[in-house]
Motif scaffolding. Sequence first.
Motif, PDB file in Angstrom:
ATOM      1  N   PRO A  88      -4.614   1.236  -8.842  1.00 42.05           N
ATOM      2  CA  PRO A  88      -5.001   2.630  -9.053  1.00 42.05           C
ATOM      3  C   PRO A  88      -4.368   3.535  -8.005  1.00 42.05           C
ATOM      4  O   PRO A  88      -3.903   3.064  -6.956  1.00 42.05           O
ATOM      5  CB  PRO A  88      -6.525   2.587  -8.907  1.00 42.05           C
ATOM      6  CG  PRO A  88      -6.768   1.453  -7.960  1.00 42.05           C
ATOM      7  CD  PRO A  88      -5.713   0.420  -8.295  1.00 42.05           C
ATOM      8  N   ASN A  89      -4.358   4.809  -8.283  1.00 45.26           N
ATOM      9  CA  ASN A  89      -3.742   5.768  -7.366  1.00 45.26           C
ATOM     10  C   ASN A  89      -4.704   6.071  -6.212  1.00 45.26           C
ATOM     11  O   ASN A  89      -5.245   7.156  -6.085  1.00 45.26           O
ATOM     12  CB  ASN A  89      -3.370   7.053  -8.104  1.00 45.26           C
ATOM     13  CG  ASN A  89      -2.465   7.934  -7.250  1.00 45.26           C
ATOM     14  OD1 ASN A  89      -1.848   7.465  -6.297  1.00 45.26           O
ATOM     15  ND2 ASN A  89      -2.386   9.202  -7.587  1.00 45.26           N
ATOM     16  N   VAL A  90      -4.902   5.065  -5.384  1.00 45.41           N
ATOM     17  CA  VAL A  90      -5.735   5.173  -4.188  1.00 45.41           C
ATOM     18  C   VAL A  90      -4.830   4.945  -2.987  1.00 45.41           C
ATOM     19  O   VAL A  90      -4.129   3.932  -2.914  1.00 45.41           O
ATOM     20  CB  VAL A  90      -6.871   4.128  -4.210  1.00 45.41           C
ATOM     21  CG1 VAL A  90      -7.682   4.208  -2.928  1.00 45.41           C
ATOM     22  CG2 VAL A  90      -7.757   4.320  -5.425  1.00 45.41           C
ATOM     23  N   ASN A  91      -4.799   5.923  -2.076  1.00 41.43           N
ATOM     24  CA  ASN A  91      -3.925   5.836  -0.891  1.00 41.43           C
ATOM     25  C   ASN A  91      -2.456   5.647  -1.276  1.00 41.43           C
ATOM     26  O   ASN A  91      -1.711   4.910  -0.608  1.00 41.43           O
ATOM     27  CB  ASN A  91      -4.374   4.708   0.035  1.00 41.43           C
ATOM     28  CG  ASN A  91      -5.765   4.941   0.599  1.00 41.43           C
ATOM     29  OD1 ASN A  91      -6.164   6.083   0.842  1.00 41.43           O
ATOM     30  ND2 ASN A  91      -6.516   3.876   0.793  1.00 41.43           N
ATOM     31  N   GLY A  92      -2.042   6.278  -2.381  1.00 38.28           N
ATOM     32  CA  GLY A  92      -0.636   6.269  -2.764  1.00 38.28           C
ATOM     33  C   GLY A  92      -0.149   5.023  -3.465  1.00 38.28           C
ATOM     34  O   GLY A  92       1.054   4.818  -3.588  1.00 38.28           O
ATOM     35  N   TYR A  93      -1.069   4.178  -3.964  1.00 35.16           N
ATOM     36  CA  TYR A  93      -0.669   2.929  -4.600  1.00 35.16           C
ATOM     37  C   TYR A  93      -0.437   3.061  -6.110  1.00 35.16           C
ATOM     38  O   TYR A  93      -0.228   2.058  -6.787  1.00 35.16           O
ATOM     39  CB  TYR A  93      -1.746   1.858  -4.383  1.00 35.16           C
ATOM     40  CG  TYR A  93      -1.720   1.226  -3.016  1.00 35.16           C
ATOM     41  CD1 TYR A  93      -0.790   0.252  -2.693  1.00 35.16           C
ATOM     42  CD2 TYR A  93      -2.646   1.598  -2.042  1.00 35.16           C
ATOM     43  CE1 TYR A  93      -0.763  -0.340  -1.436  1.00 35.16           C
ATOM     44  CE2 TYR A  93      -2.634   1.012  -0.781  1.00 35.16           C
ATOM     45  CZ  TYR A  93      -1.695   0.050  -0.485  1.00 35.16           C
ATOM     46  OH  TYR A  93      -1.675  -0.524   0.757  1.00 35.16           O
ATOM     47  N   GLY A  94      -0.457   4.268  -6.664  1.00 37.68           N
ATOM     48  CA  GLY A  94      -0.484   4.453  -8.107  1.00 37.68           C
ATOM     49  C   GLY A  94       0.642   3.849  -8.912  1.00 37.68           C
ATOM     50  O   GLY A  94       0.484   3.594 -10.107  1.00 37.68           O
ATOM     51  N   LEU A  95       1.801   3.597  -8.293  1.00 36.72           N
ATOM     52  CA  LEU A  95       2.922   2.979  -9.011  1.00 36.72           C
ATOM     53  C   LEU A  95       3.217   1.564  -8.516  1.00 36.72           C
ATOM     54  O   LEU A  95       4.197   0.948  -8.929  1.00 36.72           O
ATOM     55  CB  LEU A  95       4.180   3.851  -8.883  1.00 36.72           C
ATOM     56  CG  LEU A  95       4.104   5.221  -9.563  1.00 36.72           C
ATOM     57  CD1 LEU A  95       5.357   6.046  -9.258  1.00 36.72           C
ATOM     58  CD2 LEU A  95       3.924   5.080 -11.069  1.00 36.72           C
TER      59      LEU A  95
END
Length: 362
Positions: free
Chosen positions: A46-53
């Motif tokens: 998930p897009n948590v702390n910039g992890y979305g991709l």
Amino acid sequence: MTMARNRTMMKLLFSVGILFQGCDSDVKCRDDNGKEVDWYILYKLPNVNGYGLSYLYMDESTNGWKVSKEAINSDSGTLANTLKPLLDFYKRKTEGLGYMLYNDQPPDPYVAPASFGHSKGVVMLDKQTGVWLSHSTPKFPKYRSKDFWPHSGSVNAQTFMCVTYSYEEFKEIGLQLKYIHAYSYDSDIPGTFHNDLQCVAQRSCYPKKKPWFRKKMLTSLNGRKFYSFAKYKRFGDDLYSGLIVNYLKQNLYVKSWGKMRRPLSSNCSSSIPHHVYNVKKVKIPEMKPFSDTVDHSKWCVTHEDGWTCIADMNREESQMKRGGGAICTENRAVRRAFRSMVQSHEKCKLASPHSDAQDREL
């Protein structure tokens, strides 16, 4: 006489050409390096702390999760490498390739009626091999675009499962998709391919009589066994507590979307042989646990050694009356990877000594 020999030679060369083309089939699941793999599973974060991709990757060689160095939308990542025959087809139609894209939340300009199954996936094949890529991402892949990843796809966690099969297995896959009643929004299935795939692609077939579900063992190209569960809307029950748990014969932890209107509670009823628990938080190494409200993936894992299923459906009242399915594997490394991700689950409202014991174990 010479002309006759020439015609015979041309036929022979054509046959040999087809043979060589088939043996060198490009339609297979592929990893980040473009290497052919029998199967893989992706978990997009998930897009948590910039992890979305970012995404986790697993296949038979990894013995569990590894963090991919690629972005999910990269043109050199796992999805792009797997979809390459389709993306090439968009540029120039390739003879002998068939494909179908289905999604209950399709990209513009399509809208899927609720009468179709709650399912998402890609079928792509030639007369030698093919892939069935089941996933949970709305609007994926984008309609006839080399930029296959939807902009909305970076927000929530999603899962992908790709398995490489021989051409013959797609007759059974077509039947499974018929029960799921998949909404095909883009397809090109040659007339010489399996009839059930053609009618599903044309949105013109569905089950006409009981039983309203189908379970089928599928064998991958390298001989691995996968079990496909499919239910038609007239089945009228939850995919997990009404179907899967009856066959896997173990308690299940089910991860489904946390923003549903009428979610089903964890089920410890005596009407089912084993309990079905809703996963509320997922934990991943080096990340804080995240809740089901940012995780759109659908999967279940057995409590003890055994099974993992990558699924289409949520545990929600309205989806009891919709088609959908799951693909399950009895792979210990896969089960261990998913079981370790269960941070917390919803306790059963119906108290029992067995359910209390399960709750304490977590």
